[in-house]
Design a protein around this motif. Structure first.
Motif, mmCIF file in Angstrom:
data_model
loop_
_atom_site.group_PDB
_atom_site.id
_atom_site.type_symbol
_atom_site.label_atom_id
_atom_site.label_comp_id
_atom_site.label_asym_id
_atom_site.label_seq_id
_atom_site.Cartn_x
_atom_site.Cartn_y
_atom_site.Cartn_z
ATOM 1 N N LEU A 302 0.835 -1.198 0.000
ATOM 2 C CA LEU A 302 0.000 0.000 0.000
ATOM 3 C C LEU A 302 0.877 1.258 0.000
ATOM 4 C CD1 LEU A 302 -2.733 1.429 0.235
ATOM 5 C CD2 LEU A 302 -2.645 1.052 2.715
ATOM 6 N N VAL A 303 1.929 1.240 0.789
ATOM 7 C CA VAL A 303 2.881 2.362 0.800
ATOM 8 C C VAL A 303 3.442 2.589 -0.598
ATOM 9 C CG1 VAL A 303 5.122 3.151 1.663
ATOM 10 C CG2 VAL A 303 3.506 2.073 3.225
ATOM 11 N N ASN A 304 3.807 1.495 -1.254
ATOM 12 C CA ASN A 304 4.374 1.575 -2.598
ATOM 13 C C ASN A 304 3.373 2.181 -3.583
ATOM 14 O OD1 ASN A 304 6.790 0.901 -4.124
ATOM 15 N ND2 ASN A 304 5.504 -0.556 -5.231
ATOM 16 N N ALA A 305 2.101 1.717 -3.503
ATOM 17 C CA ALA A 305 1.065 2.215 -4.417
ATOM 18 C C ALA A 305 0.768 3.695 -4.158
ATOM 19 C CB ALA A 305 -0.204 1.383 -4.267
ATOM 20 N N LEU A 306 0.772 4.100 -2.891
ATOM 21 C CA LEU A 306 0.550 5.512 -2.563
ATOM 22 C C LEU A 306 1.664 6.387 -3.138
ATOM 23 C CD1 LEU A 306 -0.654 5.110 1.142
ATOM 24 C CD2 LEU A 306 -2.025 5.999 -0.756
ATOM 25 N N ASN A 307 2.882 5.881 -3.086
ATOM 26 C CA ASN A 307 3.996 6.615 -3.692
ATOM 27 C C ASN A 307 3.797 6.768 -5.193
ATOM 28 O OD1 ASN A 307 5.890 7.469 -1.701
ATOM 29 N ND2 ASN A 307 6.520 5.346 -1.374
ATOM 30 N N PHE A 308 3.336 5.689 -5.851
ATOM 31 C CA PHE A 308 3.079 5.744 -7.288
ATOM 32 C C PHE A 308 1.990 6.772 -7.613
ATOM 33 C CE2 PHE A 308 5.410 1.768 -7.973
ATOM 34 C CZ PHE A 308 5.946 1.999 -9.232
ATOM 35 N N GLN A 309 1.028 6.938 -6.690
ATOM 36 C CA GLN A 309 -0.046 7.912 -6.882
ATOM 37 C C GLN A 309 0.421 9.345 -6.658
ATOM 38 O OE1 GLN A 309 -3.467 6.303 -4.446
ATOM 39 N NE2 GLN A 309 -4.613 7.298 -6.087
ATOM 40 N N GLY A 310 1.627 9.479 -6.138
ATOM 41 C CA GLY A 310 2.127 10.814 -5.830
ATOM 42 C C GLY A 310 1.702 11.313 -4.470
ATOM 43 N N ILE A 313 3.119 12.196 1.195
ATOM 44 C CA ILE A 313 2.930 12.446 2.633
ATOM 45 C C ILE A 313 2.149 11.294 3.265
ATOM 46 C CG2 ILE A 313 1.844 13.945 4.336
ATOM 47 C CD1 ILE A 313 2.400 16.301 2.463
ATOM 48 N N GLU A 314 1.075 10.853 2.580
ATOM 49 C CA GLU A 314 0.287 9.724 3.088
ATOM 50 C C GLU A 314 1.132 8.450 3.103
ATOM 51 O OE1 GLU A 314 -4.039 7.546 2.281
ATOM 52 O OE2 GLU A 314 -3.414 9.270 1.055
ATOM 53 N N ALA A 315 1.947 8.273 2.058
ATOM 54 C CA ALA A 315 2.810 7.094 1.981
ATOM 55 C C ALA A 315 3.819 7.094 3.129
ATOM 56 C CB ALA A 315 3.540 7.062 0.641
ATOM 57 N N GLU A 316 4.386 8.263 3.410
ATOM 58 C CA GLU A 316 5.369 8.356 4.494
ATOM 59 C C GLU A 316 4.727 8.060 5.849
ATOM 60 O OE1 GLU A 316 8.536 11.534 6.478
ATOM 61 O OE2 GLU A 316 7.416 12.072 4.667
ATOM 62 N N THR A 317 3.513 8.578 6.061
ATOM 63 C CA THR A 317 2.807 8.342 7.326
ATOM 64 C C THR A 317 2.495 6.859 7.502
ATOM 65 O OG1 THR A 317 1.797 10.538 7.229
ATOM 66 C CG2 THR A 317 0.756 8.908 8.671
ATOM 67 N N GLU A 318 1.962 6.241 6.436
ATOM 68 C CA GLU A 318 1.642 4.808 6.490
ATOM 69 C C GLU A 318 2.914 3.983 6.657
ATOM 70 O OE1 GLU A 318 -0.537 1.221 6.311
ATOM 71 O OE2 GLU A 318 -1.172 3.303 6.655
ATOM 72 N N GLY A 319 3.972 4.389 5.947
ATOM 73 C CA GLY A 319 5.230 3.662 6.024
ATOM 74 C C GLY A 319 5.829 3.682 7.415
ATOM 75 N N ARG A 320 5.806 4.828 8.059
ATOM 76 C CA ARG A 320 6.360 4.938 9.414
ATOM 77 C C ARG A 320 5.553 4.096 10.404
ATOM 78 N NH1 ARG A 320 10.232 8.763 9.927
ATOM 79 N NH2 ARG A 320 10.344 10.415 8.355
ATOM 80 N N ALA A 321 4.227 4.087 10.224
ATOM 81 C CA ALA A 321 3.368 3.331 11.137
ATOM 82 C C ALA A 321 3.614 1.832 11.014
ATOM 83 C CB ALA A 321 1.901 3.653 10.856
ATOM 84 N N VAL A 322 3.685 1.328 9.773
ATOM 85 C CA VAL A 322 3.864 -0.111 9.594
ATOM 86 C C VAL A 322 5.295 -0.526 9.918
ATOM 87 C CG1 VAL A 322 4.427 -0.020 7.123
ATOM 88 C CG2 VAL A 322 3.382 -2.075 8.077
ATOM 89 N N LEU A 323 6.263 0.359 9.632
ATOM 90 C CA LEU A 323 7.660 0.040 9.930
ATOM 91 C C LEU A 323 7.875 -0.117 11.431
ATOM 92 C CD1 LEU A 323 10.523 -0.385 8.894
ATOM 93 C CD2 LEU A 323 10.855 2.096 8.997
ATOM 94 N N LYS A 324 7.195 0.693 12.211
ATOM 95 C CA LYS A 324 7.303 0.596 13.668
ATOM 96 C C LYS A 324 6.857 -0.782 14.154
ATOM 97 C CE LYS A 324 6.025 3.121 17.881
ATOM 98 N NZ LYS A 324 5.256 4.279 18.426
ATOM 99 N N ASN A 343 10.757 1.887 0.867
ATOM 100 C CA ASN A 343 9.572 2.416 0.203
ATOM 101 C C ASN A 343 9.070 3.704 0.832
ATOM 102 O OD1 ASN A 343 9.447 0.380 -1.662
ATOM 103 N ND2 ASN A 343 7.926 -0.834 -0.581
ATOM 104 N N SER A 344 9.301 3.862 2.143
ATOM 105 C CA SER A 344 8.759 5.023 2.839
ATOM 106 C C SER A 344 9.785 6.129 3.017
ATOM 107 C CB SER A 344 8.216 4.620 4.223
ATOM 108 O OG SER A 344 9.192 3.967 5.007
ATOM 109 N N ALA A 345 10.983 5.910 2.456
ATOM 110 C CA ALA A 345 12.052 6.921 2.594
ATOM 111 C C ALA A 345 11.736 8.172 1.770
ATOM 112 C CB ALA A 345 13.377 6.327 2.148
#
Length: 345
Positions: A302-310, A313-324, A343-345
């Motif tokens: 999902l993080v990857n797909a959000l990044n593809f959508q541009g 910010i949402e991708a980074e937020t989701e990425g940090r949450a799941v990475l934790k 992916n969330s960098a």
């Protein structure tokens, strides 16, 4: 990077947990593990399937120790659990340790079980995966070539003894195709999956779990070749059958939905991919829990797909949450943690 959802043979579902699932078959007259030991192994599997890596490692260590004492260090049950433990350690981000353990187990399995025994081949293929994780490409390729030779020898023997349409023969061919896919030999893997699918569909019918397994594995190798449109068509077809036969919450159905999302994402249809992943994630969290590895894989995608959508910010937020969650449950050096961090960098 997205993670494809591949299904191994029916007795070996859920990715790497095929190494844990199923029982080590003992030769006639060979001592069997007692019920308590089998139960302990099953508990270790549950921990591993739930993503509780540290607890699963301790549980498998206990199983190996007890099996060595009660059955012997070279008993197939002991060896299989040593292999499973090594792979668990490697997938937790300690591939060097895994390679050492796998190299210790493999020659014993070759001597006791034979080079083309299913357990031996699984150990050998795990060694290839771990060598690649260490960046030892030449060593990995040499071992991969040997694994392929042994798989083909096994398939030839099974074909002669059991016939080309026997379930054991087809299972071996399926697992060879999965190995070829993991080694990056996608056209060969696709051809093998299609051949197995044709037989399974003819002999077992289009709704049999083994047939669905082959179709799902085919979507993985199509995605890996960037054949997005073809992968999408196959994913939609198999998903429709799986929802009818297995139900919408079955792991195979959810895996198929993940593969469909990957196919959509690879075609630049990230909004559709996000919608598919969110729908699958909702089911995964309810059925498997928020910290299950399969749930975490979908969140990574999902993080990857959000990044593809541009939607960075949402991708980074989701990425940090799941990475934790990943770093706490799986460990910071687990491949999935590393992938999500990227992916969330």
């Amino acid at each position: 990077m997205t993670t494809s959802h591949r299904i191994l043979s029916t007795a070996a579902i859920c990715g790497v947990l095929c190494l844990f699932s199923g029982s080590a078959r003992c030769a006639e007259g060979e001592k069997q593990p007692d019920a308590k030991l089998v139960k302990k192994r099953e508990s270790a599997i549950v921990l591993a399937e739930g993503g509780n890596v540290k607890e699963a490692e301790v549980a498998f260590q206990a199983v190996v120790a007890e099996a060595s004492n009660s059955l012997g260090a070279e008993h197939p049950f002991t060896l299989r659990n040593r292999m499973a433990l090594a792979r668990l350690v490697g997938d937790a981000g300690r591939p060097a340790e895994a390679v050492t353990d796998l190299r210790a187990v493999l020659p014993v399995q070759v001597r006791v079980l034979g080079a083309d025994h299913e357990d031996t081949l699984t150990t050998h293929d795990s060694l290839v995966v771990m060598l690649r994780a260490l960046g030892k490409k030449a060593e990995a390729e040499a071992e991969a070539a040997e694994v392929e030779l042994q798989w083909r020898a096994r398939i030839k023997r099974q074909t002669q003894k059991l016939g080309p349409e026997h379930s054991d023969t087809l299972r071996s061919r399926n697992d060879l195709a999965v190995a070829l896919d993991s080694h990056g030999r996608y056209p060969e893997a696709e051809a093998e999956h299609r051949a197995v699918l044709k037989i399974r569909g003819s002999v077992l019918g289009p709704e049999h779990p083994d047939t669905l397994e082959s179709r799902n594995n085919l979507t993985v190798v199509l995605n890996n070749q960037s054949k997005g449109a073809e992968a999408e068509a196959e994913s939609r077809a198999v998903l429709k059958i799986m929802e009818h036969v297995l139900g919408p919450e079955h792991p195979g159905t959810l895996a198929s939905r993940g593969n469909l999302a990957n196919a959509l994402n690879s075609q630049g249809r990230s909004a559709e991919a996000v919608a598919e992943q969110r729908a699958a994630l909702k089911i995964q969290e309810r059925v498997l829990g928020a910290e299950h590895p399969d749930t975490l894989k979908i969140r990574n995608n999902l993080v990857n797909a959000l990044n593809f959508q541009g939607k960075s910010i949402e991708a980074e937020t989701e990425g940090r949450a799941v990475l934790k969650i990943m770093e706490r449950v799986l460990g910071p050096e687990h491949p999935l943690s590393l992938m999500t961090r990227g992916n969330s960098a």
